[in-house]
Every structure is written in C-alpha cells, then in structure tokens.
Write a protein that holds these residues in place. Structure first.
Motif, short mmCIF file in Angstrom:
data_model
loop_
_atom_site.label_atom_id
_atom_site.label_comp_id
_atom_site.label_asym_id
_atom_site.label_seq_id
_atom_site.Cartn_x
_atom_site.Cartn_y
_atom_site.Cartn_z
N ALA A 91 -50.14 -34.30 28.40
CA ALA A 91 -51.18 -35.82 27.86
C ALA A 91 -51.00 -36.48 26.36
O ALA A 91 -50.91 -37.56 26.54
N LEU A 92 -50.95 -35.21 25.97
CA LEU A 92 -51.16 -35.34 24.89
C LEU A 92 -49.78 -35.71 23.67
O LEU A 92 -49.99 -37.08 22.88
N ASP A 93 -48.77 -35.49 24.45
CA ASP A 93 -47.27 -36.00 24.34
C ASP A 93 -47.22 -37.02 24.34
O ASP A 93 -46.32 -38.58 24.28
N ALA A 94 -47.83 -37.62 25.80
CA ALA A 94 -47.80 -39.22 26.02
C ALA A 94 -48.03 -40.26 25.11
O ALA A 94 -49.03 -40.11 24.93
N ARG A 95 -47.01 -41.54 24.96
CA ARG A 95 -47.09 -42.20 24.12
C ARG A 95 -48.28 -43.00 24.99
O ARG A 95 -48.25 -43.45 25.74
N PRO A 96 -49.41 -43.62 24.22
CA PRO A 96 -50.15 -44.79 25.44
C PRO A 96 -49.92 -45.69 25.19
O PRO A 96 -48.31 -46.24 24.17
N ALA A 97 -49.85 -46.90 25.82
CA ALA A 97 -49.13 -48.08 26.29
C ALA A 97 -49.36 -48.66 25.04
O ALA A 97 -50.81 -48.83 24.31
N PRO A 98 -48.80 -49.84 25.05
CA PRO A 98 -49.00 -50.70 24.44
C PRO A 98 -50.06 -51.69 23.75
O PRO A 98 -50.42 -51.83 25.20
N ALA A 99 -50.40 -51.76 22.82
CA ALA A 99 -51.77 -52.78 23.26
C ALA A 99 -51.42 -53.95 23.46
O ALA A 99 -49.71 -54.27 22.66
#
Length: 121
Positions: free
Chosen positions: A100-108
C-alpha cells in the motif's frame, strides 16, 4: 600366511578358529540368559510449556504495522507448531501494508482552465 594378514575364511582381527562377532548385532542383547543386558533408556523429558519471550515492541508510528506487530504476541502462548499460522498472518499483513505504501496515489484532478480576459485585441 603371515601374522599380520588373516588367512582365507578368517575375519580381520579374529584369531584363527575363533567365531567372529557380527558388528550389526544388538549389543544390548547381552548373554542368552539375559545377564549383562544394557539398562533401558530413560524416557525423553517433556517439552517446556510455551512462555513469552519478553521482547519489547517499539511503536513504528504506523497504526496498521503496529497492530500486526502486536499480533506476534499471540504466538507467545502457543506451542511451536502453532507459531507458523501467526507468523504467516503477520507477514501477509506487513506485506500488504508495504504494498500500500508503494502504490502511487491517484493524480490530483486538474482544475479547469479559467478564461483569461487580459488578452484583448
């Protein structure tokens, strides 16, 4: 034949005419009347009861990881063959937390461009 070499049909280390002793024979058999038999082995001691290791757990600051590390305390009261289930559960949870930490957050979301009224022709 010489004294250092056994003759034909004589086992090494056995005097001529003597009956060789079979090495694979059970030495606890003793004599035919049962005398000289080795004493029976003592029964194996029982394993010790499960006991906590007393290892302190330092909080990591991540609630999900801290909860998984606290789960390790469940193994303290289980026999050794029950530890694997706890360890696998903790490992799975820690792996999921790291993933979960490695997952990139969705772009704003990009705001819609505002029309510029400064460009007058």
């Amino acid at each position: 034949m010489s004294d250092s070499m056994p003759g034909p049909g004589t086992a090494a280390g056995t005097a001529p005419g003597a009956t060789p002793v079979d090495v694979a024979e059970d030495p606890s058999a003793g004599t035919p009347d049962g005398e000289g038999a080795a004493p029976a082995a003592a029964p194996a001691p029982e394993p010790a009861a499960p006991a906590p290791l007393g290892i302190g757990r330092t909080p990591t600051g991540n609630a999900e990881v801290d909860a998984r590390l606290e789960r390790l305390a469940d193994a303290d009261h289980l026999p050794a063959d029950g530890h694997i289930e706890v360890y696998e559960d903790v490992h799975r949870g820690l792996r999921d937390a790291l993933t979960a930490l490695d997952a990139r957050p969705a772009p704003a979301p990009v705001p819609a461009p505002t029309p510029s009224y400064d460009n007058r022709s």
